[in-house]
Design an enzyme around this catalytic site. Structure first.
Site, PDB file in Angstrom:
ATOM      1  CG  HIS A  49      -0.280  -0.017   2.506  1.00  0.00           C
ATOM      2  ND1 HIS A  49      -0.030  -1.013   3.400  1.00  0.00           N
ATOM      3  CD2 HIS A  49       0.424   1.276   3.311  1.00  0.00           C
ATOM      4  CE1 HIS A  49       0.491  -0.483   4.476  1.00  0.00           C
ATOM      5  NE2 HIS A  49       0.715   0.662   4.471  1.00  0.00           N
TER       6      HIS A  49
HETATM    7  P1  TYD Z   1      -2.305  -3.894   7.612  1.00  0.00           P
HETATM    8  O1  TYD Z   1      -2.590  -2.461   7.126  1.00  0.00           O
HETATM    9  O2  TYD Z   1      -2.662  -5.019   6.797  1.00  0.00           O
HETATM   10  O3  TYD Z   1      -0.707  -4.122   7.737  1.00  0.00           O
HETATM   11  P2  TYD Z   1       0.427  -3.892   6.745  1.00  0.00           P
HETATM   12  O4  TYD Z   1      -0.368  -3.409   5.585  1.00  0.00           O
HETATM   13  O5  TYD Z   1       1.588  -3.462   7.252  1.00  0.00           O
HETATM   14  O6  TYD Z   1       0.836  -5.483   6.354  1.00  0.00           O
HETATM   15  O7  TYD Z   1      -2.650  -3.987   9.192  1.00  0.00           O
HETATM   16  C1  TYD Z   1      -3.229  -5.126   9.771  1.00  0.00           C
HETATM   17  C2  TYD Z   1      -4.309  -4.936  10.717  1.00  0.00           C
HETATM   18  O8  TYD Z   1      -4.318  -4.022  11.620  1.00  0.00           O
HETATM   19  C3  TYD Z   1      -5.474  -4.232   9.824  1.00  0.00           C
HETATM   20  O9  TYD Z   1      -6.461  -4.884  10.254  1.00  0.00           O
HETATM   21  C4  TYD Z   1      -5.342  -2.942  10.222  1.00  0.00           C
HETATM   22  C5  TYD Z   1      -5.057  -2.767  11.800  1.00  0.00           C
HETATM   23  N1  TYD Z   1      -4.092  -1.795  11.867  1.00  0.00           N
HETATM   24  C6  TYD Z   1      -4.903  -1.065  13.118  1.00  0.00           C
HETATM   25  O10 TYD Z   1      -5.704  -1.074  13.611  1.00  0.00           O
HETATM   26  N2  TYD Z   1      -4.088   0.046  13.408  1.00  0.00           N
HETATM   27  C7  TYD Z   1      -2.655   0.306  12.999  1.00  0.00           C
HETATM   28  O11 TYD Z   1      -2.112   1.416  13.182  1.00  0.00           O
HETATM   29  C8  TYD Z   1      -2.256  -0.237  11.777  1.00  0.00           C
HETATM   30  C9  TYD Z   1      -1.013  -0.059  11.115  1.00  0.00           C
HETATM   31  C10 TYD Z   1      -2.879  -1.305  11.496  1.00  0.00           C
END
Ligand code: TYD
Length: 141
Positions: A49
């Site tokens: 992303h």
């Molecule tokens: P995600 O965005 O999928 O992680 P990455 O893109 O870094 O692999 O995030 C994983 C999960 O955690 C998703 O359900 C959103 C949640 N999340 C939060 O609640 N707060 C946060 O600050 C972050 C970064 C993620």
């Protein structure tokens, strides 16, 4: 693409090492959120992303992982393996993280609270956003 790796001063003595992160000093923004990734399974690739507004600094507090950063024109691959180094990721940078070591703890400082609407999770949409920002003279992406 200019990659900004911020050196973080280590206060070390015979007892060990200590690093302090302070907004306006070694962190060039107001810290609104801190999160960390750990126990990442072998072979996992995550991220995929970009953000419209959010800026982050990433520190491999323990272990290492690789980052693929992409500004829509150029892709750069970086190994993050030093707790005394912070990787600044500006807005409109597509990122993927991979090759996490088993012990990797990746700490992220963010200048915004969590906001799903700030995410661009589709690579084609990311490229369209970069293109339209260039056409309007908007983001310096
Ligand atoms: P995600 O965005 O999928 O992680 P990455 O893109 O870094 O692999 O995030 C994983 C999960 O955690 C998703 O359900 C959103 C949640 N999340 C939060 O609640 N707060 C946060 O600050 C972050 C970064 C993620």
């Amino acid at each position: 693409m200019h990659i900004k790796l911020i050196p973080l001063q280590t206060h070390g003595d015979e007892r060990g090492a200590l690093i302090s992160l302070e907004e306006g000093k070694n962190i060039p923004f107001s810290i609104k959120r801190v999160y960390y990734l750990f126990k990442t399974k072998e072979g996992v690739r995550r991220g995929f992303h970009a953000h419209k507004v959010l800026k982050q600094i990433v520190v491999a507090v323990r272990g290492s992982c690789r980052f693929l950063l992409d500004d829509g024109c150029e892709k750069v691959d970086i190994l993050l393996d030093n707790p005394a180094q912070g990787l600044l990721i500006e807005s409109f940078i597509w990122r993927e993280m991979y090759e996490f070591t088993e012990d990797c703890v990746l700490m992220v400082l963010a200048d915004q609270i969590y906001d799903e609407s700030d995410y661009i999770r589709n690579y084609e949409v990311f490229l369209e956003n970069i293109g339209s920002a260039k056409n309007t003279g908007g983001a310096d992406a």
